[in-house]
Each structure stands twice: as C-alpha cells, then as structure tokens.
Design an enzyme around this catalytic site. Structure first.
Site, mmCIF file in Angstrom:
data_model
loop_
_atom_site.group_PDB
_atom_site.id
_atom_site.type_symbol
_atom_site.label_atom_id
_atom_site.label_comp_id
_atom_site.label_asym_id
_atom_site.label_seq_id
_atom_site.Cartn_x
_atom_site.Cartn_y
_atom_site.Cartn_z
ATOM 1 N N HIS A 1 0.816 -1.218 0.000
ATOM 2 C CA HIS A 1 0.000 0.000 0.000
ATOM 3 C C HIS A 1 0.850 1.269 0.000
ATOM 4 O O HIS A 1 0.324 2.365 0.214
ATOM 5 C CB HIS A 1 -0.950 0.009 1.205
ATOM 6 N N TYR B 1 17.357 2.102 2.743
ATOM 7 C CA TYR B 1 17.653 1.526 1.416
ATOM 8 C C TYR B 1 18.771 2.273 0.718
ATOM 9 O O TYR B 1 19.201 1.886 -0.372
ATOM 10 C CB TYR B 1 16.413 1.576 0.514
#
Length: 488
Positions: free
Chosen positions: A171, A258
């Site tokens: 989502h 990340y």
C-alpha cells in the site's frame, strides 16, 4: 458467486479482518468461503471469533473455517493470500539487535539491509512450501496474492522457483499519493493522476497531474516544505525529492535504510529523522510498534470482538489492492492499481528478471501491466543496487549458500556504507546461528559458523542505536490514547 479464499498467516489479526471486510464489501462475494490457516492455534481462534461475529452481525451466508493444517485450508482455493512473518517477533528482534552490534541502524529492516535479507532467508523456504501445496491441492487456476515482506524476494521466489501465478501487493503507492494530494491542496486523492513505478518500497512518482495540470518538481518541493507536519516528518524524503527530482513512495524511515547516505553515521541519523512516530526513522521503530500492537491486542481483545458486531460499511472499504483485484477478476469491473510482478519489459531500464512495482489494470483477463516505462536514471540506479542484493539473496536462500548470502549482505547499500567485509562475514555467521531454527537450508553451515564465531577477533558493541525508544506498557498506551481522544 461461490469460491474459496485461503489466508495463510491469518493470525495477523488486524490485517486479516481488514481484508475480510474489504472483500465482503463486494455484493457478489457474500456467499464465498474463507479458509484461515496459521501456525498459532491461539491467534486462529481469536481471528475466527472476530470474523464469525462479523458474519453473524451482518446476517451473511459467508463461511469461515480455521485450521493449522495448511493443505486443508488450500484445498480447492481459487485465491491464496499470504501475510506471514516467519519467526515472528522473536526472529525479528534479532534482525534489528545483531546488526546494531556492527553499527547498522535500521528503522524497519524487512525489505533489504541486513534484517530484510535474513527475513527473506526465513521466508523463502516456507513460500516454496506454500507454492508446492498450491500446485498440488488448490484450484487449477489459483492465484497467489503475497502481502508478506520482503515483498520482492518472496514474490521472486514464488514466481521463479514456486511456479505459481503470483502477484505481490503493498500500500506504499496509495499512501504516498495521499500525501502528495494533501500538500497540493486537493479536496480528494482522486484529483491526483500519477504514474508511479520502480521496485517495492523504492517506487517513484515519475508523473503527476492534479486535475489534469502537470505538477513540477519545484512546485512539489515548495508544497512539502510549506506543510506544517510533513516538512518535519519527511526531511530525508524531501531531500531525495530535491536531488532526484521525483518523490519516493516510501516513508522517511523506510527510505533511509535503502540508501547508503543518511544512516551511515549516528550523528547524521538524528539530523534526518523525526521521532513523532516510528515510521519516520526511529531505530527499530517497526519492531517496537509491532510489539506494542501485539500486546495491546492480547490485552484489549474483548473490545476488538465487540467492535466486530458493527455493520460492514462499503464506504469504509480500504485501498488495499486484494479486494479490488478479486472484484475485477470475478466481475470484470476494471481496476487500476500498482502491482509487484516480474519485469519482462514493463520497465525498460531495469533487469527483466527483477520484481518491479508498476501500474497495471485488472479485468476478467487478468492483471495487465502498462509496459514501456523508463525510470529517471538516478531512480533506476538506486533500484538496481537493491535488485542485485535481492537476486543474490533469493539464490542464496534457494541453495542454502552461506557464502553467497554474505556477498548479498556485503553489497547492501547501507551495510556497505557502515561495515567492513570482516564485520559482515561475522555478522552473517552470528545471525544464521541465532536464527538457525528458521533456516533449515543452512543447517549444514551452522557448525562451521559457530566455530568461526568462537575464534573471531572482530570487535562488536552493545548499542541501542541512534534513536531508540522503549516498548511502552499497556498503561502508557491507554494513557496516550485517552489523551489523544480528549484532544481530538
């Protein structure tokens, strides 16, 4: 319509309830069967009681079954939804704790980085077991909907090695679009049209239109910097927007782990994160949140059961993809969403074997991706770093190859920015030994790893991280919720 949906990991009580009520918002789906399965009989009993209460309160013919026998739940199922966390919070705690000893500070640790890679090693053997059962006992044309992280690795393994029709669902895109619509002053997120593409948790809004009007980078930067809340909570995300020219779907905390630039030094971490909520960068934030949520649910279960007596309101149907995909496949009412699938030409400047997240349309013919998208070069480069780690991680999990696993962790952007090769080799040994009960493919490698650890001279430290908060007690949570209710 009458068909069967199996939910694996149904003991994820809140999420299972959301999927259940979403699906039952589709009028044609009242007469279907939900087969719940989980390794925890306790959690299964709790969620079945809640779903039974919903069925009873809404006078539905829907059937709900629950079993710890996975093959029984999967037998004849047309759709299989997975929301499993292999190893539970016990293993997850090690995903955060052990890397901290080597200076690696993660906010979530469920996608890549040291924690996400080990999470994938635990999940992939189980995902392949699911796929075997799906091939053998589910409906011939069964579709596997994976909600479990690490999304790309799990989906990669299911498609490439499990040989099952699989789509990964998240989502993050919806939440990012809601933020953008808000800062631009839209009355509704529906006023925002966008193309968002990349890989899961590194998806990029490469085209934005508000009521048909193109939105420039400068306008978006100004809008975020002027927002009284997001300007403080999304500092890192806004910095990436300024440098890359496009906004990332992922939260401040997720995005930070990340990349190799923002969490590499403790003094830098506090500069870029916000402590108002776990998702904005707190050390081990999601672990703390998950622990508190579990404790809260166990304690306040009677309230959850009572709330299940309320009528289902289709106006409250969530934007989770699952119910909308099933509706499109079964009724031919077209749905546009963002799906995790094998690339195969969808994104021109990412590898063909990678699992990408990009726009697609669903109807009775299946999921049809919009092909030929080209990412900005910086976005593609950032995605490529993660894809290479994901590919090595999947191959290591399949082969039980601890040397390849170490190379995967070594090439992770944040790990590489913080740790030396010697530290990475020892850290992986330590994590494999600590989590050996959930890593059957590495059983042969554990004795040698223990031997190396007994002789290692690599120094570690006990470190809570740059921005750690303690798990709150039930009493503290109650007081906080009461204060918020009074203020609101």
């Amino acid at each position: 319509m009458s068909f069967k949906i199996a939910i694996i990991g149904a003991g994820s009580v809140g999420f299972t309830k959301k999927l259940f009520t979403d699906i039952l918002c589709v009028p044609e789906f009242k007469d279907i069967e939900f087969a719940l399965t989980d390794v925890s009989e306790h959690n299964l009993a709790m969620i079945k009681a809640i779903l039974d209460r919903i069925v009873e309160a809404n006078r539905l013919p829907t059937r709900v079954t629950a079993t710890t026998n996975r093959r029984e739940a999967l037998e004849g199922a047309r759709y299989i939804i997975s929301c499993v966390r292999v190893g539970g919070l016990e293993a997850y705690a090690d995903d955060i704790r052990i890397p901290l000893k080597y200076g690696i500070d993660q906010c979530v640790g469920d996608t890549i980085c040291a924690g996400g890679i080990l999470y994938g090693q635990r999940n992939i053997p189980v995902i392949l077991d699911f796929c075997r059962d799906i091939r053998e006992v589910a409906d011939t044309n069964a579709k596997f909907l994976n909600y479990a992280n690490p999304m790309a690795m799990n989906t990669w393994a299911a498609i490439e090695y499990g040989k099952v029709d699989t789509v990964g669902l998240c989502h993050g895109v919806q939440h990012g679009a809601e933020q953008i619509a808000e800062v631009l002053g839209a009355k509704s997120p529906k006023e925002l049209d966008y193309v968002c593409s990349g890989i899961n948790h590194q998806t990029w809004f490469i085209e934005l239109r508000l009521n048909g009007r193109p939105i420039s980078k400068d306008e978006l930067v100004d809008a975020f910097e002027a927002h009284p809340v997001y300007s403080k909570q999304e500092k890192l995300r806004i910095d990436v927007l300024k440098r890359f020219g496009v906004y990332s779907t992922e939260s401040n905390g997720h995005l930070s782990e990340y990349l190799p630039w923002y969490r590499k030094r403790p003094e830098e971490i506090t500069r870029w994160i916000d402590m108002s909520d776990w998702i904005h960068g707190e050390t081990g934030g999601y672990l703390r949140y998950s622990t508190e949520t579990r404790n809260w649910f166990e304690t306040e279960y009677p309230q959850f059961l009572e709330a299940a007596s309320k009528p289902i309101d289709p106006a409250n149907r969530s934007n989770e993809h699952a119910s909308h995909i099933l509706e499109a496949l079964e009724t031919n009412r077209v749905y546009r969403g963002h799906f995790n699938v094998k690339n195969d030409g969808v994104i021109t400047n990412l590898p063909q074997d990678a699992i990408i997240e990009s726009p697609g349309f669903v109807d009775r013919f299946g999921i049809n991706m919009a092909a030929g998208i080209t990412l900005p070069e910086a976005c593609a480069a950032t995605c490529m770093a993660s894809i290479n780690v994901q590919r090595m991680s999947v191959h290591a999990a399949i082969a039980g190859d601890i040397d390849l696993l170490k190379l995967a962790v070594l090439h992770d952007p944040l790990v590489g920015a913080v740790s030396t090769p010697e530290e990475v080799w020892q850290m992986v040994d330590e994590m494999v030994v600590a989590q050996s009960q959930w890593l059957p493919q590495y059983a042969h490698a554990v004795p040698a790893a223990k031997e190396r650890l007994s002789k290692s001279k690599v120094k570690t430290r006990e470190w809570a991280g740059a921005a750690r908060r303690s798990v709150r007690s039930i009493e503290e949570l109650r007081a906080e919720k009461a204060a918020l209710k009074q203020a609101g």
